[in-house]
Design a protein around this motif. Structure first.
Motif, mmCIF file in Angstrom:
data_model
loop_
_atom_site.group_PDB
_atom_site.id
_atom_site.type_symbol
_atom_site.label_atom_id
_atom_site.label_comp_id
_atom_site.label_asym_id
_atom_site.label_seq_id
_atom_site.Cartn_x
_atom_site.Cartn_y
_atom_site.Cartn_z
ATOM 1 N N LYS A 172 0.847 -1.195 0.000
ATOM 2 C CA LYS A 172 0.000 0.000 0.000
ATOM 3 C C LYS A 172 0.879 1.240 0.000
ATOM 4 O O LYS A 172 1.989 1.226 0.525
ATOM 5 C CB LYS A 172 -0.895 0.022 1.236
ATOM 6 N N GLN A 173 0.351 2.288 -0.585
ATOM 7 C CA GLN A 173 1.074 3.558 -0.570
ATOM 8 C C GLN A 173 0.130 4.657 -0.137
ATOM 9 O O GLN A 173 -0.944 4.832 -0.720
ATOM 10 C CB GLN A 173 1.635 3.879 -1.959
ATOM 11 N N THR A 226 4.985 31.375 9.853
ATOM 12 C CA THR A 226 4.957 30.270 8.893
ATOM 13 C C THR A 226 3.855 29.306 9.308
ATOM 14 O O THR A 226 3.760 28.934 10.479
ATOM 15 C CB THR A 226 6.303 29.522 8.856
ATOM 16 N N GLN A 227 3.031 28.920 8.348
ATOM 17 C CA GLN A 227 1.955 27.950 8.569
ATOM 18 C C GLN A 227 2.234 26.738 7.694
ATOM 19 O O GLN A 227 2.684 26.883 6.553
ATOM 20 C CB GLN A 227 0.592 28.544 8.171
ATOM 21 N N ALA A 228 1.937 25.553 8.227
ATOM 22 C CA ALA A 228 2.093 24.328 7.447
ATOM 23 C C ALA A 228 0.846 23.472 7.611
ATOM 24 O O ALA A 228 0.217 23.464 8.671
ATOM 25 C CB ALA A 228 3.327 23.554 7.893
ATOM 26 N N ARG A 229 0.527 22.779 6.540
ATOM 27 C CA ARG A 229 -0.597 21.855 6.534
ATOM 28 C C ARG A 229 -0.090 20.546 5.940
ATOM 29 O O ARG A 229 0.439 20.525 4.826
ATOM 30 C CB ARG A 229 -1.725 22.442 5.685
ATOM 31 N N ALA A 230 -0.223 19.453 6.702
ATOM 32 C CA ALA A 230 0.192 18.134 6.235
ATOM 33 C C ALA A 230 -1.077 17.338 5.937
ATOM 34 O O ALA A 230 -1.916 17.152 6.814
ATOM 35 C CB ALA A 230 1.027 17.426 7.296
ATOM 36 N N VAL A 231 -1.210 16.884 4.688
ATOM 37 C CA VAL A 231 -2.423 16.191 4.258
ATOM 38 C C VAL A 231 -2.057 14.764 3.852
ATOM 39 O O VAL A 231 -1.288 14.553 2.919
ATOM 40 C CB VAL A 231 -3.091 16.919 3.071
ATOM 41 N N LEU A 232 -2.629 13.800 4.583
ATOM 42 C CA LEU A 232 -2.445 12.387 4.279
ATOM 43 C C LEU A 232 -3.612 11.934 3.413
ATOM 44 O O LEU A 232 -4.766 12.167 3.760
ATOM 45 C CB LEU A 232 -2.428 11.560 5.569
ATOM 46 N N THR A 233 -3.292 11.302 2.288
ATOM 47 C CA THR A 233 -4.319 10.768 1.388
ATOM 48 C C THR A 233 -4.069 9.284 1.209
ATOM 49 O O THR A 233 -2.943 8.860 0.953
ATOM 50 C CB THR A 233 -4.270 11.473 0.019
#
Length: 85
Positions: free
Chosen positions: A4-5, A19-26
């Motif tokens: 799986k990936q 600084t703003q960061a957004r981490a999105v896991l799909t």
């Protein structure tokens, strides 16, 4: 064994010393989980944008990990235990 990936994209925005960061896991089934992080440069420090990026991204990934753990915990509660007949 199935391979799986899952993909994580980190989006970083800078506004002055913030600084703003957004981490999105799909996942392949199009589920997404999002974590957020922020960093702020101390005005007396030298401006090194990479440090703000690294801090904000690491905080977003940490938040993502906590949120993913919450999703898994909710799934455990809802989907495990004896099968009802």
């Amino acid at each position: 064994m199935e391979d799986k990936q899952w993909t994580v994209q980190i989006h970083i925005t800078e506004d002055g010393d913030d600084t703003q960061a957004r981490a999105v896991l799909t996942t392949p089934d199009t589920s997404t989980v999002t974590g957020r992080g922020a960093a702020r440069r101390n005005p007396v420090d030298r401006p090194v944008p990479e440090i703000g990026d690294e801090l904000a991204a690491s905080r977003a990934l940490e938040d993502l990990a906590i949120r993913l753990h919450d999703v898994a915990s909710d799934d455990i509660v809802q989907l495990t235990g004896p099968v009802e007949q």
